[in-house]
Design a protein around this motif. Sequence first.
Motif, PDB file in Angstrom:
ATOM      1  N   THR A 304       0.763  -1.365   0.179  1.00  0.00           N
ATOM      2  CA  THR A 304       0.138  -0.590  -0.083  1.00  0.00           C
ATOM      3  C   THR A 304       1.145   1.364  -0.031  1.00  0.00           C
ATOM      4  OG1 THR A 304      -1.659  -1.232   1.384  1.00  0.00           O
ATOM      5  CG2 THR A 304      -1.980   1.384   1.352  1.00  0.00           C
ATOM      6  N   LEU A 305       0.291   2.329  -1.163  1.00  0.00           N
ATOM      7  CA  LEU A 305       1.112   3.245  -0.899  1.00  0.00           C
ATOM      8  C   LEU A 305       0.174   4.623  -0.405  1.00  0.00           C
ATOM      9  CD1 LEU A 305       2.292   2.847  -4.628  1.00  0.00           C
ATOM     10  CD2 LEU A 305       3.390   1.734  -2.891  1.00  0.00           C
ATOM     11  N   MET A 306       1.265   5.258   0.252  1.00  0.00           N
ATOM     12  CA  MET A 306       0.341   6.704   0.427  1.00  0.00           C
ATOM     13  C   MET A 306       1.138   7.694   0.440  1.00  0.00           C
ATOM     14  SD  MET A 306       0.824   7.848   4.444  1.00  0.00           S
ATOM     15  CE  MET A 306       2.352   8.136   5.126  1.00  0.00           C
ATOM     16  N   ARG A 307       0.035   8.672  -0.325  1.00  0.00           N
ATOM     17  CA  ARG A 307       1.002  10.211  -0.511  1.00  0.00           C
ATOM     18  C   ARG A 307       1.981  10.625  -0.265  1.00  0.00           C
ATOM     19  NH1 ARG A 307       3.820  13.959  -3.368  1.00  0.00           N
ATOM     20  NH2 ARG A 307       3.104  14.474  -5.625  1.00  0.00           N
ATOM     21  N   THR A 308       3.244  10.743  -0.448  1.00  0.00           N
ATOM     22  CA  THR A 308       3.634  11.939   0.609  1.00  0.00           C
ATOM     23  C   THR A 308       2.802  13.701   0.857  1.00  0.00           C
ATOM     24  OG1 THR A 308       5.476  12.603  -1.511  1.00  0.00           O
ATOM     25  CG2 THR A 308       6.143  10.855   1.260  1.00  0.00           C
ATOM     26  N   THR A 309       3.155  14.417   1.862  1.00  0.00           N
ATOM     27  CA  THR A 309       2.458  16.042   1.584  1.00  0.00           C
ATOM     28  C   THR A 309       3.272  16.223   1.515  1.00  0.00           C
ATOM     29  OG1 THR A 309       3.098  16.098   4.351  1.00  0.00           O
ATOM     30  CG2 THR A 309       1.050  15.071   3.702  1.00  0.00           C
ATOM     31  N   PRO A 310       2.932  17.433   1.219  1.00  0.00           N
ATOM     32  CA  PRO A 310       4.020  18.887   0.733  1.00  0.00           C
ATOM     33  C   PRO A 310       5.414  19.179   2.240  1.00  0.00           C
ATOM     34  CG  PRO A 310       1.977  19.656   0.441  1.00  0.00           C
ATOM     35  CD  PRO A 310       1.461  18.654   0.970  1.00  0.00           C
ATOM     36  N   GLU A 311       4.899  18.736   3.250  1.00  0.00           N
ATOM     37  CA  GLU A 311       5.690  19.097   5.047  1.00  0.00           C
ATOM     38  C   GLU A 311       6.974  18.488   4.500  1.00  0.00           C
ATOM     39  OE1 GLU A 311       5.774  19.787   9.799  1.00  0.00           O
ATOM     40  OE2 GLU A 311       3.840  18.889   7.901  1.00  0.00           O
ATOM     41  N   GLU A 312       6.214  16.724   3.926  1.00  0.00           N
ATOM     42  CA  GLU A 312       7.149  15.764   3.806  1.00  0.00           C
ATOM     43  C   GLU A 312       8.058  16.148   3.063  1.00  0.00           C
ATOM     44  OE1 GLU A 312       4.058  12.163   6.266  1.00  0.00           O
ATOM     45  OE2 GLU A 312       4.605  12.511   4.426  1.00  0.00           O
ATOM     46  N   ASN A 313       7.410  16.365   2.020  1.00  0.00           N
ATOM     47  CA  ASN A 313       8.362  16.550   0.766  1.00  0.00           C
ATOM     48  C   ASN A 313       9.904  18.044   0.999  1.00  0.00           C
ATOM     49  OD1 ASN A 313       7.152  14.810  -0.777  1.00  0.00           O
ATOM     50  ND2 ASN A 313       6.635  16.131  -2.416  1.00  0.00           N
ATOM     51  N   ARG A 314       9.210  18.708   1.758  1.00  0.00           N
ATOM     52  CA  ARG A 314      10.479  19.693   2.025  1.00  0.00           C
ATOM     53  C   ARG A 314      11.251  18.450   2.680  1.00  0.00           C
ATOM     54  NH1 ARG A 314       6.353  23.180   2.106  1.00  0.00           N
ATOM     55  NH2 ARG A 314       5.223  22.448   4.055  1.00  0.00           N
ATOM     56  N   ALA A 315      10.697  18.312   3.710  1.00  0.00           N
ATOM     57  CA  ALA A 315      12.037  17.521   4.922  1.00  0.00           C
ATOM     58  C   ALA A 315      12.690  16.217   3.385  1.00  0.00           C
ATOM     59  CB  ALA A 315      11.851  16.541   5.558  1.00  0.00           C
ATOM     60  N   ILE A 316      12.205  15.890   2.787  1.00  0.00           N
ATOM     61  CA  ILE A 316      12.556  15.062   2.113  1.00  0.00           C
ATOM     62  C   ILE A 316      13.359  15.597   0.579  1.00  0.00           C
ATOM     63  CG2 ILE A 316      12.323  13.065  -0.883  1.00  0.00           C
ATOM     64  CD1 ILE A 316       9.476  12.438   0.940  1.00  0.00           C
ATOM     65  N   GLU A 354       1.440  20.541  -5.400  1.00  0.00           N
ATOM     66  CA  GLU A 354       1.481  21.237  -4.579  1.00  0.00           C
ATOM     67  C   GLU A 354       2.717  20.269  -3.808  1.00  0.00           C
ATOM     68  OE1 GLU A 354       0.017  22.884  -0.569  1.00  0.00           O
ATOM     69  OE2 GLU A 354      -1.461  22.386  -1.520  1.00  0.00           O
ATOM     70  N   ALA A 355       3.061  19.721  -3.786  1.00  0.00           N
ATOM     71  CA  ALA A 355       3.276  18.947  -2.972  1.00  0.00           C
ATOM     72  C   ALA A 355       4.914  18.654  -3.972  1.00  0.00           C
ATOM     73  CB  ALA A 355       3.467  16.831  -2.620  1.00  0.00           C
ATOM     74  N   ASP A 356       5.049  18.735  -4.855  1.00  0.00           N
ATOM     75  CA  ASP A 356       5.574  18.299  -6.126  1.00  0.00           C
ATOM     76  C   ASP A 356       6.703  19.628  -5.800  1.00  0.00           C
ATOM     77  OD1 ASP A 356       6.048  15.829  -6.320  1.00  0.00           O
ATOM     78  OD2 ASP A 356       4.753  15.933  -8.776  1.00  0.00           O
ATOM     79  N   ALA A 357       6.551  20.684  -5.753  1.00  0.00           N
ATOM     80  CA  ALA A 357       6.916  22.321  -5.616  1.00  0.00           C
ATOM     81  C   ALA A 357       7.006  22.585  -4.207  1.00  0.00           C
ATOM     82  CB  ALA A 357       5.731  23.571  -5.780  1.00  0.00           C
ATOM     83  N   ALA A 358       6.953  21.807  -3.388  1.00  0.00           N
ATOM     84  CA  ALA A 358       7.452  21.712  -2.250  1.00  0.00           C
ATOM     85  C   ALA A 358       8.848  20.849  -2.198  1.00  0.00           C
ATOM     86  CB  ALA A 358       6.608  21.132  -0.949  1.00  0.00           C
ATOM     87  N   LEU A 359       9.051  19.412  -3.089  1.00  0.00           N
ATOM     88  CA  LEU A 359      10.301  19.332  -2.789  1.00  0.00           C
ATOM     89  C   LEU A 359      11.105  19.826  -3.540  1.00  0.00           C
ATOM     90  CD1 LEU A 359      11.300  16.119  -3.050  1.00  0.00           C
ATOM     91  CD2 LEU A 359      10.458  15.949  -5.098  1.00  0.00           C
ATOM     92  N   PHE A 360      11.042  20.140  -4.995  1.00  0.00           N
ATOM     93  CA  PHE A 360      11.647  21.561  -5.814  1.00  0.00           C
ATOM     94  C   PHE A 360      11.830  22.266  -4.951  1.00  0.00           C
ATOM     95  CE2 PHE A 360       8.170  19.022  -9.024  1.00  0.00           C
ATOM     96  CZ  PHE A 360       9.368  17.699  -9.475  1.00  0.00           C
ATOM     97  N   ASP A 361      11.279  22.600  -4.459  1.00  0.00           N
ATOM     98  CA  ASP A 361      11.720  23.992  -3.891  1.00  0.00           C
ATOM     99  C   ASP A 361      13.010  23.593  -2.258  1.00  0.00           C
ATOM    100  OD1 ASP A 361      10.042  25.778  -6.042  1.00  0.00           O
ATOM    101  OD2 ASP A 361       8.792  26.188  -4.247  1.00  0.00           O
ATOM    102  N   ALA A 362      12.267  23.040  -1.977  1.00  0.00           N
ATOM    103  CA  ALA A 362      13.770  22.199  -1.135  1.00  0.00           C
ATOM    104  C   ALA A 362      14.880  22.030  -1.012  1.00  0.00           C
ATOM    105  CB  ALA A 362      13.092  21.130  -0.160  1.00  0.00           C
ATOM    106  N   ILE A 363      15.011  21.362  -2.548  1.00  0.00           N
ATOM    107  CA  ILE A 363      16.582  21.480  -3.295  1.00  0.00           C
ATOM    108  C   ILE A 363      17.061  22.625  -3.844  1.00  0.00           C
ATOM    109  CG2 ILE A 363      17.408  19.421  -5.181  1.00  0.00           C
ATOM    110  CD1 ILE A 363      15.109  17.589  -4.810  1.00  0.00           C
ATOM    111  N   ARG A 364      16.163  23.494  -4.705  1.00  0.00           N
ATOM    112  CA  ARG A 364      16.881  24.525  -5.102  1.00  0.00           C
ATOM    113  C   ARG A 364      17.120  25.178  -3.905  1.00  0.00           C
ATOM    114  NH1 ARG A 364      12.092  24.359  -7.871  1.00  0.00           N
ATOM    115  NH2 ARG A 364      11.704  23.564  -9.789  1.00  0.00           N
ATOM    116  N   GLU A 365      16.228  25.414  -3.200  1.00  0.00           N
ATOM    117  CA  GLU A 365      16.875  26.561  -1.467  1.00  0.00           C
ATOM    118  C   GLU A 365      18.337  26.110  -1.609  1.00  0.00           C
ATOM    119  OE1 GLU A 365      13.744  26.757   0.537  1.00  0.00           O
ATOM    120  OE2 GLU A 365      12.009  27.272  -0.970  1.00  0.00           O
TER     121      GLU A 365
END
Length: 400
Positions: A304-316, A354-365
Motif C-alpha cells: 500500500t502506497l501513501m502520498r507524501t505531503t508538502p511538509e514531508e516533501n520539504r524534509a525529503i 503543491e507537494a511536488d513544488a515543495a520538494l523541488f523548492d527545498a532542493i533548489r533552496e
Amino acid sequence: MNVKRLYIIGTFDTKAPELQFAADSAREAGVEVVLVDVSTQKTQGGADVTAATVASFHPEGEKAVLGLTDRGVAVAGMADALSAFLKTRDDIGGVFGLGGSGNTDLVTHAMRTLPIGTPKLMLSTVASGNTAPYVGPNDIAMMYSVVDIAGLNAISRRVIANAANAAAGMVKGKVPSHEADKPAIGMTMFGVTTDSVTQARKHLEDRFDVAVFHATGIGGQSMEKLAESGFLQGMLDVTTTEVPDHLVGGVFPCTDDRFGAAIRTKLPCVISVGAVDMVNFGAMDTVPKEFRDRNLYVHNAQVTLMRTTPEENRAIGKFIVERVNQMEGPVRFFLPLKGVSAIDAPGMPFHDPEADAALFDAIREGWVDAPNRQLIDLDNNINDSAFSDALANAFLELIK
C-alpha cells in the motif's frame, strides 16, 4: 604471491573445541587457517590471534573491550575492534564465524565491512530466523547450526565440517576473470519508475554492464555497497524512494548513510527523485492508524502506497540535497517537473503539484553551486522518454 587464508573466528572461552574442529576440517580441505579469538570475558590459549590482540585494534584500545562488566558493551566493542583488525590483513581469503546470537552479531558486524566478493560464511544458531540485521546488503552466507554450538557430537560434527568445507571451497574456488566484461554501473528502480529506468538502461547497455537495484531499502544499500567495493564505475540513482520511507516510517527505508557511497567514492552520478511521492507499507490493514485517512493507493495485495505531503516533501528534498552537496565527483541532479512517478502524472491518484513544488523548492533552496555538480529542471514526467534520454546522455557525458 600472497597466500589467502581462511579466518575462523569465535569465542575460545566457550567454543574452543568447536573452533579447533572447524579449523582441522578446513585444513583437511586444503586451505590455510588463521584462528581468531574474540572472547570478551575470560581468554585462553589456542588461537593464532588472541582476544587481546584483536581488542587492541579498538580506537580506544583494549580497555574498551576486555574486562567490562557490561557484556553488551564488551561485545559491541569487540565487533568494532574485529572490523578494524580485519582491515589490516592482506591475506584474507575468506571469513568463517560460528557461534550463538552474540557471536553472530559480533562477527557479521565485521563481515559487513569487508568488500563484496570476499567469501563470508556464518554458522549460527539464529540463522533460521530473520537474518536481515546480520546480512544487510552484503554477500554473507548464513548456515543454521541445527543444534547449539555447545560441544561436539554426531550432529554438530557433521554440520561444522560441512560449513568448514563450504568456507574452504569458497577460498579455493576460482572466480572467472571479468577483464573482458563491460564496465559495470548501477541504477535504482521501482515499479512506478520502471519505464524511465528501462529506457535509460537500453540506451546504456551497449557500453555498460547495467545492474538494476529494486529500491526496497536493501536495494539502495546493495548498490552503494557494490560501489564502495569497487564493482561499479558509476551510478544512475534515479529512484530515491527509500528516503521518504526512512523519514516518515515506511517499510522500505534507507539509512542516514544513503548517498554516502557517492560522497566517499566520488563516482560519476546521475540522480533524480523517482517515487519520492510515496511511503510504502504492507497490506492495507498494516498501515498505521495515524495514516489511515491519508491518500492511500493499493499497489497490490501486499503493498500500500501513501502520498507524501508538502511538509514531508520539504524534509525529503532537504535530506537529499544536503548529501548531494557533499559529493565531490561529477554529479547531474535532474528534477522531473511533471511528476516523480507513474502515478504522479495528471489524472493519476498521486498527482499533487503543491507537494511536488515543495520538494523541488527545498532542493533548489538548499543547492550549493559547485563546478562538479549541476541541478537541471526538465518539464517532463520522470517516465517520459525525453527524461530518460536526458539521464542516459548526462551519464555518458560524465563518464568521459
